[in-house]
Enzyme design. Structure first.
Site, PDB file in Angstrom:
ATOM      1  N   HIS A  91       0.862  -1.185   0.000  1.00 53.42           N
ATOM      2  CA  HIS A  91       0.000   0.000   0.000  1.00 53.42           C
ATOM      3  C   HIS A  91       0.898   1.235   0.000  1.00 53.42           C
ATOM      4  O   HIS A  91       1.572   1.526   0.990  1.00 53.42           O
ATOM      5  CB  HIS A  91      -0.914  -0.002   1.231  1.00 53.42           C
ATOM      6  CG  HIS A  91      -2.098   0.900   1.103  1.00 53.42           C
ATOM      7  ND1 HIS A  91      -3.381   0.461   1.321  1.00 53.42           N
ATOM      8  CD2 HIS A  91      -2.201   2.210   0.792  1.00 53.42           C
ATOM      9  CE1 HIS A  91      -4.216   1.474   1.158  1.00 53.42           C
ATOM     10  NE2 HIS A  91      -3.509   2.555   0.836  1.00 53.42           N
ATOM     11  N   LEU A  92       0.893   1.946  -1.106  1.00 56.06           N
ATOM     12  CA  LEU A  92       1.710   3.136  -1.281  1.00 56.06           C
ATOM     13  C   LEU A  92       1.453   4.150  -0.172  1.00 56.06           C
ATOM     14  O   LEU A  92       0.304   4.377   0.212  1.00 56.06           O
ATOM     15  CB  LEU A  92       1.370   3.762  -2.639  1.00 56.06           C
ATOM     16  CG  LEU A  92       2.163   5.009  -3.015  1.00 56.06           C
ATOM     17  CD1 LEU A  92       3.516   4.600  -3.546  1.00 56.06           C
ATOM     18  CD2 LEU A  92       1.392   5.808  -4.044  1.00 56.06           C
ATOM     19  N   HIS A  93       2.516   4.756   0.327  1.00 56.73           N
ATOM     20  CA  HIS A  93       2.365   5.821   1.327  1.00 56.73           C
ATOM     21  C   HIS A  93       3.531   6.791   1.214  1.00 56.73           C
ATOM     22  O   HIS A  93       4.664   6.396   1.020  1.00 56.73           O
ATOM     23  CB  HIS A  93       2.231   5.254   2.746  1.00 56.73           C
ATOM     24  CG  HIS A  93       3.268   4.239   3.115  1.00 56.73           C
ATOM     25  ND1 HIS A  93       3.233   2.930   2.656  1.00 56.73           N
ATOM     26  CD2 HIS A  93       4.357   4.328   3.897  1.00 56.73           C
ATOM     27  CE1 HIS A  93       4.255   2.259   3.153  1.00 56.73           C
ATOM     28  NE2 HIS A  93       4.966   3.094   3.908  1.00 56.73           N
ATOM     29  N   GLN A  94       3.212   8.065   1.323  1.00 53.92           N
ATOM     30  CA  GLN A  94       4.200   9.147   1.272  1.00 53.92           C
ATOM     31  C   GLN A  94       4.513   9.593   2.691  1.00 53.92           C
ATOM     32  O   GLN A  94       3.619   9.981   3.433  1.00 53.92           O
ATOM     33  CB  GLN A  94       3.634  10.330   0.475  1.00 53.92           C
ATOM     34  CG  GLN A  94       4.389  11.623   0.666  1.00 53.92           C
ATOM     35  CD  GLN A  94       5.210  11.999  -0.532  1.00 53.92           C
ATOM     36  OE1 GLN A  94       5.763  11.143  -1.200  1.00 53.92           O
ATOM     37  NE2 GLN A  94       5.291  13.254  -0.807  1.00 53.92           N
TER      38      GLN A  94
END
Length: 185
Positions: A140-143
């Site tokens: 799950h992409l996260h910045q």
């Protein structure tokens, strides 16, 4: 054949010196991988479960239409948060145009809120795509948005591999939720 002689129990523990030690046993949960998803599925993903719950309990700071901001449960610094899409997606290039735009806008809002709440001297912004790149939850992409202050790389992280955080996560979440204004969105 005799084995090694065991060391007496009183030989363990901190050496007798004039160092003070800050014990952070709560970090062992992260180091040991407890509660880490057993697979990359949406059902196992904590970032997919968090938005369905209470904002305070889930450490959610702000919500948008396509993305939300949440505190990092294992922060590098006080105020360390992440901006991520609600949708379970792992690759930046697979974001929709709306998700990409809102991720960028919410990252800007996070910087403004952190400036109001903590007055940091700078920021680290970034994404780790894939486990090999350092993503703790690669599915799950996260910045990351990490506030930084002059001198915050002191002896604890450099020598002791420990980070002292002056504020509890619930207090950090409340402060940032208060500092995150509607005009930031």
């Amino acid at each position: 054949m005799a084995g090694p002689t065991p060391e007496p129990a009183d030989g363990f523990g901190a050496p007798e010196d004039d160092y003070q030690r800050l014990w952070t046993p709560h970090r062992m949960v992260y180091i040991g991988g407890q509660d880490k998803p057993v697979d990359d599925s949406e059902a196992q993903c904590p970032f997919c479960r968090i938005p369905a719950g209470d904002d305070e309990a889930g450490l959610v700071v702000a919500r948008g239409r396509d993305c939300y901001a949440v505190l990092n449960l294992y922060p590098y610094n006080s105020g360390h948060l992440m901006v991520l899409p609600y949708r379970h997606v792992s690759d930046y290039v697979d974001l929709t145009p709306a998700e990409t735009a809102e991720l960028a806008a919410m990252t800007q809002a996070a910087v403004r809120a952190l400036r109001r709440a903590y007055a940091p001297a700078g920021f680290n912004l970034g994404m780790n795509q894939g486990e090999v790149a350092g993503a703790g939850i690669a599915a799950h992409l996260h910045q990351h948005v990490v506030p930084r202050w002059l001198g915050d790389a002191n002896f604890l992280p450099v020598v002791g591999r420990t980070k002292a955080l002056p504020e509890l996560l619930a207090d950090t979440r409340a402060r940032l939720a208060w500092a995150w204004t509607e005009e930031d969105a």
